[in-house]
Design an enzyme around this catalytic site. Structure first.
Site, short mmCIF file in Angstrom:
data_model
loop_
_atom_site.label_atom_id
_atom_site.label_comp_id
_atom_site.label_asym_id
_atom_site.label_seq_id
_atom_site.Cartn_x
_atom_site.Cartn_y
_atom_site.Cartn_z
N ARG A 60 13.92 16.33 -23.71
CA ARG A 60 13.26 15.10 -23.26
C ARG A 60 11.84 15.47 -22.84
O ARG A 60 11.65 16.36 -22.02
CB ARG A 60 13.99 14.46 -22.08
N HIS A 79 13.91 6.81 -28.39
CA HIS A 79 15.02 7.16 -27.47
C HIS A 79 16.34 6.87 -28.20
O HIS A 79 17.06 5.95 -27.86
CB HIS A 79 14.88 6.32 -26.19
N GLN A 87 19.98 6.44 -26.63
CA GLN A 87 20.15 5.19 -25.88
C GLN A 87 20.66 4.08 -26.81
O GLN A 87 21.53 3.29 -26.43
CB GLN A 87 18.81 4.80 -25.25
N ASP A 125 13.12 -3.61 -20.74
CA ASP A 125 12.91 -2.26 -20.22
C ASP A 125 11.72 -2.32 -19.27
O ASP A 125 11.00 -3.33 -19.23
CB ASP A 125 12.63 -1.31 -21.42
N CYS A 137 18.08 -0.51 -20.46
CA CYS A 137 18.46 0.91 -20.56
C CYS A 137 18.52 1.57 -19.19
O CYS A 137 19.16 2.60 -19.04
CB CYS A 137 17.50 1.65 -21.49
N ARG A 178 26.60 5.77 -22.25
CA ARG A 178 25.73 6.90 -22.61
C ARG A 178 26.56 8.18 -22.74
O ARG A 178 26.30 9.01 -23.59
CB ARG A 178 24.64 7.11 -21.54
N1 NVA Z 1 10.66 3.23 -21.68
C1 NVA Z 1 11.28 3.96 -20.60
C2 NVA Z 1 12.69 4.30 -20.95
C3 NVA Z 1 13.44 5.00 -19.85
C4 NVA Z 1 14.86 5.29 -20.20
C5 NVA Z 1 10.47 5.22 -20.33
O1 NVA Z 1 10.11 5.93 -21.27
O2 NVA Z 1 10.19 5.50 -19.14
N1 CP Z 2 18.24 5.17 -19.83
C1 CP Z 2 17.90 6.44 -19.57
O1 CP Z 2 17.52 7.21 -20.46
O2 CP Z 2 18.06 6.78 -18.28
P1 CP Z 2 17.57 8.15 -17.62
O3 CP Z 2 16.06 8.14 -17.63
O4 CP Z 2 18.14 8.12 -16.23
O5 CP Z 2 18.10 9.30 -18.43
#
Ligand code: NVA
Ligand code: CP
Length: 326
Positions: free
Chosen positions: A104, A131, A134, A227, A268, A313
């Site tokens: 990540r 992502h 997800q 989101d 998410c 998840r």
């Molecule tokens: N769009 C958000 C998704 C988090 C799971 C981010 O990248 O922070």
């Molecule tokens: N939805 C999601 O990816 O959550 P986290 O950022 O907690 O992993």
């Protein structure tokens, strides 16, 4: 799918995505009924998190443990990655010790490079662009709550060119869904990705639309998804501009009222729906908003399935691990 990396949904066929969701459902039921078999005994997995995570990290760790694998967590500090060692070198080091690597971080390029050089399956745990794990959990949840994916109209509300907007667009195109992005023009996905999604839609029968008007976009919606308005890695100083762009796109009772009566609400997570977070409080102090992308009323309503979605998840990430490692 043995040996294959899970970097973005564009790399997977409709059939492969279906099979990942099916296997996640089987794994979920096996766990519930105490008959889960450990397929990953003796495997070692590296989990790289340059950005924060609750759900994704826990799903990889619990999924690996349930299946008998070991994990090593490499966080934003404490390793050489990026500071003293390139991604290509890190990939070759980790590839010599681990059976698979989760990543990540910021750019999609990095996760693609890890996969290119490591020689083991690499899983995208979120990048600025995509992502994909997800989306598997989201689609599994929609199937559980509403039935067949291809019958459903899914509307994504908010930052359409974020990792979530992009991934839902490609996922919905692959699965032949009716999919609309509801956002201001400035936040529509990149043209190149829209063209790609439309090409896929021609093959699968998906119907892809982009709208700026809530009442039009949400008509007949079965699933309303949003989101955060500002993603990880984006600077706090652009909150003002983003709020200006998205303030009329908050998923509240009024917006949900345009959708079907039995529509479900998805997110998410994490979500800004009250003042119980540090950032939520800071935004309230600066801009006077108590709720952002979703009102607390909708988040806590009967229509909201966000915690079932979060729980899925685990099963979907476990399905990716088992399908690519065994
Ligand atoms: N769009 C958000 C998704 C988090 C799971 C981010 O990248 O922070
Ligand atoms: N939805 C999601 O990816 O959550 P986290 O950022 O907690 O992993």
């Amino acid at each position: 799918m043995k040996g294959k990396s899970f970097l973005k949904l564009l790399d997977f066929s409709t059939q492969e995505i279906k099979s990942l969701i099916k296997s996640a459902k089987d794994l979920k039921s096996d766990k519930k009924n105490n008959r889960e078999k450990q397929n990953l005994k003796g495997k070692n997995l590296a989990l790289i998190f340059e950005k924060d995570s609750t759900r994704t990290r826990c799903a990889f760790e619990v999924g690996a443990m349930d299946q008998g694998a070991n994990t090593t967590y490499l966080g934003a500090v404490g390793s050489q990655i990026g500071k003293k060692e390139s991604i290509a070198d890190t990939a070759r080091v980790l590839g010599g010790m681990f059976d698979g690597i989760e990543y990540r971080g910021s750019s999609q390029e990095k996760v693609e490079e890890l996969a290119k050089y490591s020689g083991v399956p690499v899983w995208n745990g979120l990048t600025d662009e995509f992502h994909p794990t997800q989306i598997l959990a989201d689609f599994m949840t929609i199937e559980e709550k509403k039935g067949k994916l291809s019958d459903q109209k899914l509307v994504y509300v908010g930052d359409g060119r974020s990792n979530m907007g992009n991934s839902l667009l490609i996922g919905a195109a692959k699965m032949g869904m009716k999919f609309t992005i509801l956002s201001p023009l400035e936040l529509f996905p990149e043209k190149k990705l829209i063209t790609k999604a439309k090409e896929i839609a021609m093959e699968t029968g998906a119907v892809i639309n982009f709208e700026m008007l809530p009442e039009k976009a949400l008509e007949d919606a079965d699933v309303v998804y949003t989101d955060v308005w500002l993603s990880m890695g984006e600077k706090f100083d652009i909150w003002k501009e983003r709020i200006e762009l998205l303030k009329d796109y908050q998923v509240n009772k009024k917006l949900m009222g345009y959708a079907n009566e039995d529509a479900i609400f998805m997110h998410c997570l994490p979500a800004f729906h009250n003042l119980e977070t540090e950032i939520g409080k800071k935004i309230y102090q600066e801009f006077g908003l108590e709720e952002l992308e979703v009102s607390d009323e909708v988040f806590e309503s009967e229509q909201s399935v966000v915690f079932d979605q979060a729980a899925n998840r685990l099963h979907t990430i476990k399905s990716v691990l088992v399908s690519t490692l065994v």
